[in-house]
Scaffold this active site. Structure first.
Site, PDB file in Angstrom:
ATOM      1  N   LEU A  92       6.039  -3.013 -11.596  1.00 50.38           N
ATOM      2  CA  LEU A  92       6.835  -2.662 -10.405  1.00 50.38           C
ATOM      3  C   LEU A  92       7.140  -1.164 -10.394  1.00 50.38           C
ATOM      4  O   LEU A  92       8.295  -0.744 -10.363  1.00 50.38           O
ATOM      5  CB  LEU A  92       8.124  -3.490 -10.368  1.00 50.38           C
ATOM      6  CG  LEU A  92       8.767  -3.612  -8.987  1.00 50.38           C
ATOM      7  CD1 LEU A  92       7.887  -4.419  -8.029  1.00 50.38           C
ATOM      8  CD2 LEU A  92      10.142  -4.268  -9.083  1.00 50.38           C
ATOM      9  N   GLY A  93       6.095  -0.356 -10.405  1.00 53.81           N
ATOM     10  CA  GLY A  93       6.263   1.088 -10.283  1.00 53.81           C
ATOM     11  C   GLY A  93       6.298   1.465  -8.820  1.00 53.81           C
ATOM     12  O   GLY A  93       6.674   0.670  -7.962  1.00 53.81           O
ATOM     13  N   ILE A 107       3.850   1.982  -6.686  1.00 51.46           N
ATOM     14  CA  ILE A 107       2.933   1.186  -5.871  1.00 51.46           C
ATOM     15  C   ILE A 107       3.462  -0.239  -5.729  1.00 51.46           C
ATOM     16  O   ILE A 107       3.515  -0.795  -4.627  1.00 51.46           O
ATOM     17  CB  ILE A 107       1.516   1.184  -6.483  1.00 51.46           C
ATOM     18  CG1 ILE A 107       0.940   2.593  -6.430  1.00 51.46           C
ATOM     19  CG2 ILE A 107       0.608   0.193  -5.767  1.00 51.46           C
ATOM     20  CD1 ILE A 107      -0.419   2.754  -7.090  1.00 51.46           C
ATOM     21  N   SER A 142       7.210  -6.476 -15.688  1.00 46.55           N
ATOM     22  CA  SER A 142       7.031  -5.057 -15.953  1.00 46.55           C
ATOM     23  C   SER A 142       7.332  -4.855 -17.424  1.00 46.55           C
ATOM     24  O   SER A 142       7.873  -5.750 -18.069  1.00 46.55           O
ATOM     25  CB  SER A 142       8.024  -4.267 -15.092  1.00 46.55           C
ATOM     26  OG  SER A 142       7.407  -3.188 -14.459  1.00 46.55           O
ATOM     27  N   ARG A 143       7.018  -3.655 -17.946  1.00 48.47           N
ATOM     28  CA  ARG A 143       7.363  -3.382 -19.349  1.00 48.47           C
ATOM     29  C   ARG A 143       8.853  -3.591 -19.570  1.00 48.47           C
ATOM     30  O   ARG A 143       9.282  -4.185 -20.542  1.00 48.47           O
ATOM     31  CB  ARG A 143       6.985  -1.946 -19.719  1.00 48.47           C
ATOM     32  CG  ARG A 143       5.672  -1.843 -20.459  1.00 48.47           C
ATOM     33  CD  ARG A 143       5.251  -0.407 -20.610  1.00 48.47           C
ATOM     34  NE  ARG A 143       5.371   0.330 -19.359  1.00 48.47           N
ATOM     35  CZ  ARG A 143       4.829   1.523 -19.142  1.00 48.47           C
ATOM     36  NH1 ARG A 143       4.133   2.111 -20.101  1.00 48.47           N
ATOM     37  NH2 ARG A 143       4.990   2.141 -17.996  1.00 48.47           N
ATOM     38  N   GLY A 162      -5.112  -2.236  -9.551  1.00 48.35           N
ATOM     39  CA  GLY A 162      -4.793  -1.390 -10.702  1.00 48.35           C
ATOM     40  C   GLY A 162      -6.075  -0.833 -11.290  1.00 48.35           C
ATOM     41  O   GLY A 162      -6.623   0.155 -10.804  1.00 48.35           O
ATOM     42  N   ARG A 163      -6.552  -1.508 -12.356  1.00 53.72           N
ATOM     43  CA  ARG A 163      -7.823  -1.116 -12.943  1.00 53.72           C
ATOM     44  C   ARG A 163      -8.563  -2.408 -13.309  1.00 53.72           C
ATOM     45  O   ARG A 163      -7.935  -3.379 -13.734  1.00 53.72           O
ATOM     46  CB  ARG A 163      -7.636  -0.268 -14.202  1.00 53.72           C
ATOM     47  CG  ARG A 163      -7.262   1.193 -13.934  1.00 53.72           C
ATOM     48  CD  ARG A 163      -8.408   1.950 -13.274  1.00 53.72           C
ATOM     49  NE  ARG A 163      -8.070   3.325 -12.933  1.00 53.72           N
ATOM     50  CZ  ARG A 163      -7.578   3.712 -11.760  1.00 53.72           C
ATOM     51  NH1 ARG A 163      -7.322   2.814 -10.813  1.00 53.72           N
ATOM     52  NH2 ARG A 163      -7.329   4.985 -11.521  1.00 53.72           N
ATOM     53  N   GLU A 204     -17.477  -0.768 -12.612  1.00 51.61           N
ATOM     54  CA  GLU A 204     -17.857  -0.218 -11.305  1.00 51.61           C
ATOM     55  C   GLU A 204     -19.041   0.733 -11.432  1.00 51.61           C
ATOM     56  O   GLU A 204     -19.127   1.470 -12.417  1.00 51.61           O
ATOM     57  CB  GLU A 204     -16.651   0.547 -10.728  1.00 51.61           C
ATOM     58  CG  GLU A 204     -15.491  -0.394 -10.427  1.00 51.61           C
ATOM     59  CD  GLU A 204     -14.201   0.350 -10.124  1.00 51.61           C
ATOM     60  OE1 GLU A 204     -13.144  -0.292 -10.227  1.00 51.61           O
ATOM     61  OE2 GLU A 204     -14.249   1.558  -9.797  1.00 51.61           O
ATOM     62  N   HIS A 220     -13.261   0.141  -4.743  1.00 49.51           N
ATOM     63  CA  HIS A 220     -12.276   1.087  -5.293  1.00 49.51           C
ATOM     64  C   HIS A 220     -11.882   2.140  -4.259  1.00 49.51           C
ATOM     65  O   HIS A 220     -12.042   3.337  -4.481  1.00 49.51           O
ATOM     66  CB  HIS A 220     -12.823   1.763  -6.566  1.00 49.51           C
ATOM     67  CG  HIS A 220     -11.724   2.300  -7.440  1.00 49.51           C
ATOM     68  ND1 HIS A 220     -11.849   2.480  -8.798  1.00 49.51           N
ATOM     69  CD2 HIS A 220     -10.463   2.710  -7.154  1.00 49.51           C
ATOM     70  CE1 HIS A 220     -10.724   2.963  -9.291  1.00 49.51           C
ATOM     71  NE2 HIS A 220      -9.863   3.119  -8.321  1.00 49.51           N
TER      72      HIS A 220
END
Lengths: 313, 329
Positions: free
Chosen positions: B167-168, B170, B189-190, B246-247, B276, B294
């Site tokens: 939950l940053g 973005i 989240s962390r 994200g990634r 990718e 992406h």
């Protein structure tokens, strides 16, 4: 109740059909070789018509059913029903408002997002393997854009609320300004189009709003503007829109409805700046069932001489 | 060959080493501000980077990089006058931050520039899967809309429970938008965010068990690598949808593909992949999957903002004013 003759005009939703069949004496118009064949045998037995956005209850049908007492539409739109004729004959009319408001609003935003961010094109790009040979193109952001809504009713307001979460600036046009809103009002659709980057049609279809999107409005919207239609195909002068798209005079369009569904101008299939949907605005499992339950609830209430749930007439 | 007048103008302007062409400028056809800075275009030279740097960039006080061009300790050591590293990305994995810290080199990035753009794609992918938008568009273009009721129904958004992973900036933009559709937001989240009212699930599997969809908005680290594993996805279930902006490596892609093909996972909206631009072939035929190359940040608007940020940071640095987007090292 099982002797109460109900005519369903076309296939709509299996659950609705089942439930009507369980309760009433259901006639399926499409089971007969022709409408006149059906009427020849059963016109006297029909006391209710269940129609939708494709096949409703026009003047001809109403006149052919002497014992018709109620028309229940599996839709909120009433453009397929001859309301004047119903009023004349004292026939009740019900529709399915509210339960589908949010789905249609969600579909409008989905069209805006997929159109501006080129997501359908991007998905096709990936599926075709083109990503292996090069990068995708730059798209346009939705957040912060100006959105012009034609018709600030239930659906229009729900669209506005969602667009606000994307920090959009909302303006609208309707027959008269709405008292409790802070959105900017335009008495002219052309002015609204001129001042909007995204123009959304969400009013009901009447004689006045037919072709409300005409050449003048399209030109005012211009090559940087996009049109979103989740109303009715007839709201838009479709040949004008198609030629504007082909000539690049308008930035793009997201369309859930067309003038002669299921026909869609094939020239649009080559364009990347259009998103096309097969009239699915309220087509979710949850809402289809809710609409069916509401329709059945209206018919049952009518039969039991209780107040109708969502009567229009 | 540069003409004499061009060389003398170049000498007067501050030198900035450019490792690669700057995509944000080229993608929107915006010229680099050659009137204000002397850009040393390393990629245009036929000689290798270190030779170019030794020959041309010894007085360069600033270097600009995008994600694909790493600023290694070796490169930094070849730039004795360097005081500023500017990246056009939010991520910093390609910069040797320890070496920068050691040398007192300032670093600035593009954090926050793309948050809304990426959040939009996350929301778009989720709605597309639930309401079958791309599938519907394909259906019409293939000429398959001929009658009534053949196209499958989608799903309503209101009441759907969406679990946001990370939950940053973005994640918050995603939450704010989905809120307006009536989705019920919770997150993992962390650390729990004390000023946020959304329910927090410290355990990812618990979040999955309480969600109809997961939206991956976190960065890629050693901890988050393959964090979305078979167990999490099976917990999300047959009707569950996963969205990843994200990634790629945050999800165990091989497992995800298998679950999607077998129908053990309801659907997926993916902007990123493990390898990718290679996308698993098995996904290509699925209607409950939406894939984008992406492009979460690929908007004209974000690139314009990014170009302004690059120029603004360079101007600030060379006039000794505070940088616009400095990173705390």
């Amino acid at each position: 109740m099982d002797q109460f003759g109900v005519l369903m005009t076309c296939p709509m939703f299996p659950y609705l059909e089942q439930e009507l069949d369980r309760r009433f004496k259901l006639f399926r118009l499409w089971d007969f070789p022709s409408k006149s064949e059906f009427l020849g045998h059963h016109s006297g037995s029909v006391r209710a018509v269940v129609g939708d956005t494709k096949v409703g209850a026009d003047s001809e049908l109403i006149e052919a059913l002497p014992r018709l007492e109620i028309v229940s539409s599996y839709s909120v739109g009433l453009d397929r029903i001859d309301l004047e004729k119903c009023k004349e004959r004292g026939i009740r009319v019900t529709n399915t408002p509210d339960v589908l408001t949010e789905d249609v609003a969600d579909a409008a935003i989905a069209l805006i997002l997929t159109l501006l961010r080129k997501v359908c094109v991007a998905d096709a790009f990936v599926r075709s393997g083109k990503w292996m040979s090069g990068d995708f193109e730059v798209a346009s952001k939705f957040s912060g854009k100006s959105v012009g809504i034609i018709g600030l009713g239930r659906i229009g307001s729900a669209i506005a609320k969602r667009a606000e979460a994307f920090n959009c600036l909302i303006s609208y046009h309707s027959r008269s300004p709405k008292p409790h809103t802070t959105y900017r009002y335009y008495s002219s659709v052309v002015d609204l189009a001129r001042n909007s980057q995204i123009l959304v049609v969400s009013c009901s279809l009447t004689e006045e709003t037919r072709h409300i999107i005409n050449r003048e409005v399209i030109d005012a919207l211009g090559p940087k503007g996009v049109l979103i239609n989740i109303g009715r195909g007839a709201h838009v002068d479709e040949p004008e829109l198609v030629s504007a798209l082909l000539e690049g005079r308008i930035g793009g369009a997201g369309l859930d409805v067309f003038e002669k569904e299921p026909e869609v101008a094939e020239e649009l299939f080559e364009l990347e700046n259009v998103v096309l949907l097969p009239h699915v605005g309220s087509d979710t499992e949850e809402t289809s069932k809710a609409m069916a339950d509401l329709l059945i609830g209206n018919l049952e209430a009518y039969f039991l001489k209780k107040p109708l749930l969502t009567a229009v007439i | 060959m540069a003409s004499p007048s061009q060389i003398s103008i170049g000498d007067a302007l501050p030198q900035v080493l450019l490792l690669r062409n700057l995509l944000p400028f080229s993608l929107i056809n915006k010229p680099l501000p050659d009137d204000r800075f002397h850009f040393l275009r390393a990629w245009e030279s036929s000689v290798p980077l270190d030779e170019f740097v030794l020959a041309n960039a010894q007085s360069a006080r600033a270097v600009v990089t995008s994600g694909g061009a790493p600023v290694t300790a070796d490169l930094l050591r070849m730039l004795p006058d360097l005081q500023f590293v500017l990246t056009t990305t939010a991520g910093l994995n390609h910069i040797d931050l320890d070496e920068c810290r050691r040398r007192g080199i300032a670093v600035a990035n593009a954090a926050g520039v793309f948050s809304e753009d990426v959040a939009e794609v996350a929301v778009c992918l989720l709605i597309d899967v639930w309401r079958r938008i791309s599938a519907g568009d394909r259906y019409i273009r293939a000429g398959r809309w001929v009658g009534i009721g053949a196209f499958p129904l989608g799903f309503k958004l209101r009441g759907k429970r969406v679990g946001i992973v990370g939950l940053g900036r973005i994640g918050m933009e995603v939450a704010k938008r989905l809120d307006a559709f009536g989705c019920i937001i919770s997150y993992n989240s962390r650390n729990q965010k004390t000023d946020i009212a959304y329910p927090f699930f410290p355990n990812l599997r618990d979040l999955a068990s309480n969600s109809d969809a997961l939206v991956i908005c976190c960065g890629l680290t050693d901890e988050t690598h393959h964090m979305i594993d078979k167990e999490v996805m099976m917990t999300l279930g047959k009707e569950g949808v996963i969205v990843n902006i994200g990634r790629g490596p945050i999800i165990d892609e091989k497992e995800m593909v298998e679950l999607l093909v077998k129908g053990e996972l309801g659907g997926a909206g993916l902007d990123v992949f493990e390898n990718e631009p290679d996308v698993p072939k098995e996904l290509m035929g699925l209607d409950n999957v939406v894939m984008t190359p992406h492009c979460g940040a690929l908007t004209r608007e974000s690139f314009l903002t990014l170009c302004e940020l690059v120029v603004g940071n360079l101007e600030a640095f060379f006039s000794n004013r505070p940088l616009l987007s400095q990173v705390q090292l």
